[in-house]
Design an enzyme around this catalytic site. Structure first.
Site, short mmCIF file in Angstrom:
data_model
loop_
_atom_site.label_atom_id
_atom_site.label_comp_id
_atom_site.label_asym_id
_atom_site.label_seq_id
_atom_site.Cartn_x
_atom_site.Cartn_y
_atom_site.Cartn_z
N PRO A 95 0.83 -1.10 0.24
CG PRO A 95 -0.60 -1.61 1.81
CD PRO A 95 0.65 -1.95 1.32
CD GLU A 96 3.77 3.04 -2.71
OE1 GLU A 96 4.06 4.02 -2.16
OE2 GLU A 96 4.27 1.97 -2.81
CE LYS B 290 4.38 4.28 1.53
NZ LYS B 290 5.49 3.03 0.88
CG ASN C 42 -6.30 18.92 -2.73
OD1 ASN C 42 -5.11 19.28 -3.23
ND2 ASN C 42 -7.19 18.63 -3.77
NE ARG D 198 -4.03 14.88 -3.27
CZ ARG D 198 -3.63 14.59 -1.90
NH1 ARG D 198 -4.07 14.62 -0.90
NH2 ARG D 198 -2.20 14.18 -1.96
#
Ligand SMILES: [Zn+2]
Length: 288
Positions: free
Chosen positions: A2-3, A55, A180, A273
């Site tokens: 998983p990133e 992470k 964001n 995004r």
């Protein structure tokens, strides 16, 4: 493996379902974890937030307790409605957190520990993350307990010279805390085109951006975990009109509140995004 973006999405989902709920059941196959839970019961606490830091996935409970998990190669968090059938075998369960209406299950997660806020702040791996913009802001205690370090933030920004400033601000190893929404709002307030390479911005400009970021985050009294929440309640314009809370975020194609130019929106990065900016208030470096 998983990133970071996967962990980020897991945290968003878990936060949406679990935040504000009371824990009705807590289980783990790890003796060290259950031993801590015996002394500091998780059941009965409220889940305050779920957040991704790099992470690491952090679940904050009321009463100064945090669960840190790391996915490593094969770990994953699932969330199910109460009573629903799991998509993975029960023998792969490592940690389980249930609320009245949902069950969060960590499958094959090799790293799981319960920590106090103080221990979390001292955690070596978490400390690799960039300076926390909310450290010592308005009495808020960030995940890193030390005072905010402006020269270190500047050094880490400089190390990402070829990155667009918008991307560098989102990189939690540069500075931690900007999501964001704030990325777009901060750069509007600084008058900087989000796609400007960091290397072409002077120290004074970068320091100013960091200062604006700290002010905006502090003014909104939000923790790093809350950057995962939608923009509800955030305010950067100082307008008391609830329809005028943000300058550019979510306002693509609408008129700039300052100059009337149409706000632009562009998808960037691996998560596609959206970045929002006013091309007049935030001109490209070349046209300054
Ligand atoms: Zn404008």
């Amino acid at each position: 493996m998983p990133e970071g973006d996967t962990i980020f999405r897991a945290a968003v989902t878990l936060h949406r379902v679990l935040a504000g709920k009371q824990v009705t059941r807590f289980e783990s196959v790890y003796p060290a974890l259950t031993r801590v839970a015996d002394d500091h019961p998780v059941v009965g606490r409220t889940i305050e937030s779920v957040s991704a830091r790099g992470k690491h996935l952090l679940i904050a409970f009321s009463g100064d307790l945090h669960l840190r998990t790391h996915m490593r190669m094969n770990g994953s968090w699932h969330i199910y409605p109460a009573g629903a059938r799991w998509h993975r075998p029960a023998r792969e369960m490592r940690v389980l957190i249930a609320t009245h209406d949902a069950v969060a299950v960590a499958f094959n997660v090799p790293v799981a520990e319960l920590l106090t806020t103080r221990a979390l702040a001292r955690h070596a791996q978490l400390r690799a993350l960039g300076p926390d913009l909310l450290s010592d802001a308005n009495g808020h205690r960030g995940p890193r307990a030390e005072t905010f370090d402006p020269p270190e933030a500047l050094r880490r920004l400089r190390a990402r010279g070829r990155d667009a400033i918008g991307d560098a601000l989102l990189n939690q190893r540069v500075v931690a805390g900007i999501g964001n929404v704030f990325k777009s709002e901060i750069l509007f307030l600084a008058g900087i085109d989000p796609f400007t390479p960091v290397a072409s911005l002077g120290d004074a400009t970068l320091s100013h951006v960091v200062q604006i970021a700290r002010e905006q985050l502090a003014a909104n009294v939000m923790s790093a975990s809350q950057t995962l929440s939608p923009a509800v309640g955030r305010r950067t314009t100082r307008s008391l009109d609830p329809g005028e809370k943000l300058w550019v975020y979510g306002r693509g194609g609408r008129r700039c509140r300052r100059c009337g130019t149409n706000i632009r929106a562009k998808k960037t990065g691996p998560d596609a995004r959206l970045t929002y900016w006013c091309p007049a208030c935030q001109p490209p470096e070349s046209s300054r």
